[in-house]
Design an enzyme around this catalytic site. Structure first.
Site, mmCIF file in Angstrom:
data_model
loop_
_atom_site.group_PDB
_atom_site.id
_atom_site.type_symbol
_atom_site.label_atom_id
_atom_site.label_comp_id
_atom_site.label_asym_id
_atom_site.label_seq_id
_atom_site.Cartn_x
_atom_site.Cartn_y
_atom_site.Cartn_z
ATOM 1 N N LYS A 115 -1.596 -5.948 32.385
ATOM 2 C CA LYS A 115 -1.373 -7.639 32.726
ATOM 3 C C LYS A 115 -1.066 -8.121 32.012
ATOM 4 O O LYS A 115 0.376 -9.401 31.828
ATOM 5 C CB LYS A 115 -2.254 -7.960 33.832
ATOM 6 C CG LYS A 115 -2.371 -7.789 35.549
ATOM 7 C CD LYS A 115 -3.134 -8.549 36.214
ATOM 8 C CE LYS A 115 -2.627 -7.942 37.528
ATOM 9 N NZ LYS A 115 -3.588 -8.691 38.720
ATOM 10 N N LYS A 207 -1.126 2.198 40.594
ATOM 11 C CA LYS A 207 -1.800 1.513 42.061
ATOM 12 C C LYS A 207 -0.784 1.434 43.308
ATOM 13 O O LYS A 207 0.155 0.605 42.394
ATOM 14 C CB LYS A 207 -2.788 0.568 41.493
ATOM 15 C CG LYS A 207 -3.506 0.463 42.265
ATOM 16 C CD LYS A 207 -4.462 -0.920 41.343
ATOM 17 C CE LYS A 207 -4.082 -2.023 40.680
ATOM 18 N NZ LYS A 207 -4.670 -3.286 41.553
ATOM 19 N N LYS A 210 0.244 -5.974 44.433
ATOM 20 C CA LYS A 210 1.220 -6.724 44.955
ATOM 21 C C LYS A 210 2.356 -7.215 43.930
ATOM 22 O O LYS A 210 3.506 -7.596 44.189
ATOM 23 C CB LYS A 210 0.826 -8.372 44.973
ATOM 24 C CG LYS A 210 -0.683 -8.071 46.339
ATOM 25 C CD LYS A 210 -1.744 -9.745 45.607
ATOM 26 C CE LYS A 210 -2.768 -9.692 46.206
ATOM 27 N NZ LYS A 210 -3.913 -9.928 45.793
HETATM 28 N N1 AQP Z 1 -4.153 -0.187 45.666
HETATM 29 C C1 AQP Z 1 -5.846 -0.252 45.464
HETATM 30 N N2 AQP Z 1 -6.442 0.234 46.333
HETATM 31 C C2 AQP Z 1 -7.090 -0.068 46.541
HETATM 32 N N3 AQP Z 1 -7.758 -1.367 46.242
HETATM 33 C C3 AQP Z 1 -7.467 -2.244 45.669
HETATM 34 N N4 AQP Z 1 -7.376 -3.779 45.723
HETATM 35 C C4 AQP Z 1 -6.125 -3.877 45.224
HETATM 36 N N5 AQP Z 1 -5.316 -2.751 45.004
HETATM 37 C C5 AQP Z 1 -5.823 -1.732 45.250
HETATM 38 C C6 AQP Z 1 -8.330 -4.017 45.771
HETATM 39 O O1 AQP Z 1 -8.240 -5.250 46.326
HETATM 40 C C7 AQP Z 1 -8.916 -6.234 45.773
HETATM 41 C C8 AQP Z 1 -8.861 -7.524 46.019
HETATM 42 O O2 AQP Z 1 -7.438 -7.540 44.604
HETATM 43 P P1 AQP Z 1 -6.891 -8.456 44.574
HETATM 44 O O3 AQP Z 1 -5.937 -9.700 45.230
HETATM 45 O O4 AQP Z 1 -7.837 -9.659 43.696
HETATM 46 O O5 AQP Z 1 -6.690 -8.285 42.961
HETATM 47 P P2 AQP Z 1 -5.343 -7.121 42.437
HETATM 48 O O6 AQP Z 1 -6.390 -5.580 42.189
HETATM 49 O O7 AQP Z 1 -4.683 -7.635 41.289
HETATM 50 O O8 AQP Z 1 -4.530 -6.747 43.777
HETATM 51 P P3 AQP Z 1 -3.408 -6.024 43.663
HETATM 52 O O9 AQP Z 1 -2.517 -6.255 44.873
HETATM 53 O O10 AQP Z 1 -3.490 -4.931 42.816
HETATM 54 O O11 AQP Z 1 -2.306 -7.055 42.852
HETATM 55 P P4 AQP Z 1 -1.511 -6.829 41.381
HETATM 56 O O12 AQP Z 1 -0.163 -6.953 41.538
HETATM 57 O O13 AQP Z 1 -1.674 -8.457 40.334
HETATM 58 O O14 AQP Z 1 -2.166 -6.334 40.369
HETATM 59 C C9 AQP Z 1 -9.575 -5.361 45.280
HETATM 60 O O15 AQP Z 1 -11.360 -5.506 45.589
HETATM 61 C C10 AQP Z 1 -9.200 -4.676 44.702
HETATM 62 O O16 AQP Z 1 -10.026 -3.576 43.682
#
Ligand code: AQP
Length: 347
Positions: A115, A207, A210
């Site tokens: 990040k 992955k 968002k």
């Molecule tokens: N691609 C994924 N597959 C399975 N599980 C996922 N999680 C996130 N992406 C995937 C799970 O969703 C929960 C909440 O995630 P979060 O919003 O707290 O954090 P994150 O990992 O930062 O989400 P994003 O969508 O991947 O955002 P960015 O783009 O900021 O990196 C967690 O249990 C996570 O494991």
């Protein structure tokens, strides 16, 4: 180690559109856990601001994540649904854990490296400290189980290291205060199922996220049937038909991803899906996937829309949940302060 009551905690950041990865890797499994344990589900807004958020959008997103929890089937009367910033014990415990966690441990965290990117000097201190706050989120409730996606595995290991070190560093004081051998549980991550790591629809090695600039990389929980159909049809694949066994997905990340998504939506295994679709061309399989995704997500997105139209109701759910969460976290913090050696009011 003392016996701990089974308690589930997990959180989701209000940082943008929730997607199928968040749903299948986390939220859908939160719903299932309600049958097996007491659960706390948190909208982790303190985590969200580790990257700058527009304040008006943040407020909306906190309500949207809460709506997604409820629309997916989390019952806020049965489980505790709340937002992190309304329970001050999270930040308080994080400070104490900052003094337990080691710099070397945090330096190994791959999410920070991803990040922060190349401009690490300009990343917020909060982004670096994110995993320590996550340990505090979990351990403020002495939660024993945490359902998360695979990307959170390393952070969960850090939570276990912090609990272990706290238990060891303060062993005598923990015992002297009548808490037996260990004050914090060594929390079990619950990572699994066919969608523990949902990948981007544009690149099966990345992955689903968002923050991916391409909206075609993910299915948002608010996407309508047309958008879901378009995104699935445009999803990257290879030219081969689907294999009949899961071993045939090795080295085919995009095929593996679509089969995993299908399996998770259906509540089946990859093997069961391939027993049905082995030998099929992607055009046919994608058609079936669109149908299944629309059938699963349409009611969820309609209910989310209905819920966000009444922010006062959502805010009342969060206020009630925060009060119930604080009623668990406050005595934990009092005990931690006694163990550490602070003087506190009323003692
Ligand atoms: N691609 C994924 N597959 C399975 N599980 C996922 N999680 C996130 N992406 C995937 C799970 O969703 C929960 C909440 O995630 P979060 O919003 O707290 O954090 P994150 O990992 O930062 O989400 P994003 O969508 O991947 O955002 P960015 O783009 O900021 O990196 C967690 O249990 C996570 O494991």
């Amino acid at each position: 180690m003392a016996a701990f009551k089974k308690l589930v905690f997990s959180g989701v950041q209000p940082t943008g559109n929730l997607h199928l990865g968040n749903y299948l890797g986390a939220i859908k499994r939160f719903v299932e856990m309600q049958e097996r344990a007491d659960c706390l589900y948190c909208v982790v807004d303190l985590h969200a601001i580790t990257l700058w958020q527009n304040p008006a959008e943040l407020r909306t997103q906190i309500r949207e994540v809460t709506a997604a929890f409820i629309a997916a089937g989390i019952d806020p009367k049965r489980s505790i649904v709340f937002n992190q910033s309304q329970v001050p014990q999270h930040a308080e415990l994080a400070w104490i854990f900052n003094c337990v966690a080691r710099l070397g441990w945090l330096n190994r965290m791959t999410q920070f490296k991803d990040k922060a990117g190349k401009d690490r000097e300009n990343a917020s201190v909060g982004l670096y400290d994110y995993p320590v706050l996550m340990a505090a989120d979990i351990l403020a409730y002495r939660a024993t189980h945490v359902p998360v996606g695979e990307d959170q595995k390393q952070h969960l290991e850090l939570t276990r290291d912090i609990a272990q070190k706290f238990n060891t560093d303060f062993a005598e004081s923990i015992e002297a205060h009548g808490h037996g051998e260990g004050f914090f549980p060594i929390t079990e991550p619950l990572i699994g199922g066919p969608a523990a790591r949902v990948m981007s629809l544009r690149d099966g090695t990345k992955k689903m996220s968002k923050s991916d600039p391409s909206d075609y990389s993910r299915i948002n929980l608010t996407d309508d049937a047309d958008a879901i159909a378009q995104k699935v049809r445009k999803a990257k694949t290879d030219p081969e038909p689907l294999p009949s066994e899961a071993a045939g997905l090795n080295g085919r990340p995009e095929a593996d991803n679509l089969v995993g998504i299908f399996a998770a939506l259906r509540g089946a295994t990859r093997e069961a899906v391939l027993a049905e679709y082995g030998g099929a061309q992607f055009s046919a399989f994608k058609g079936a996937l669109v149908e299944l995704a629309v059938e699963s997500l349409s009611p969820l997105s309609a209910e989310m829309k209905r819920l966000v139209a009444d922010p006062a109701h959502i805010d009342a759910v969060l206020a009630d949940g925060s009060e119930r969460a604080a009623a668990i976290a406050a005595p934990t913090l009092d005990a931690v302060k006694d163990i550490v050696g602070f003087v506190r009011r009323g003692r």
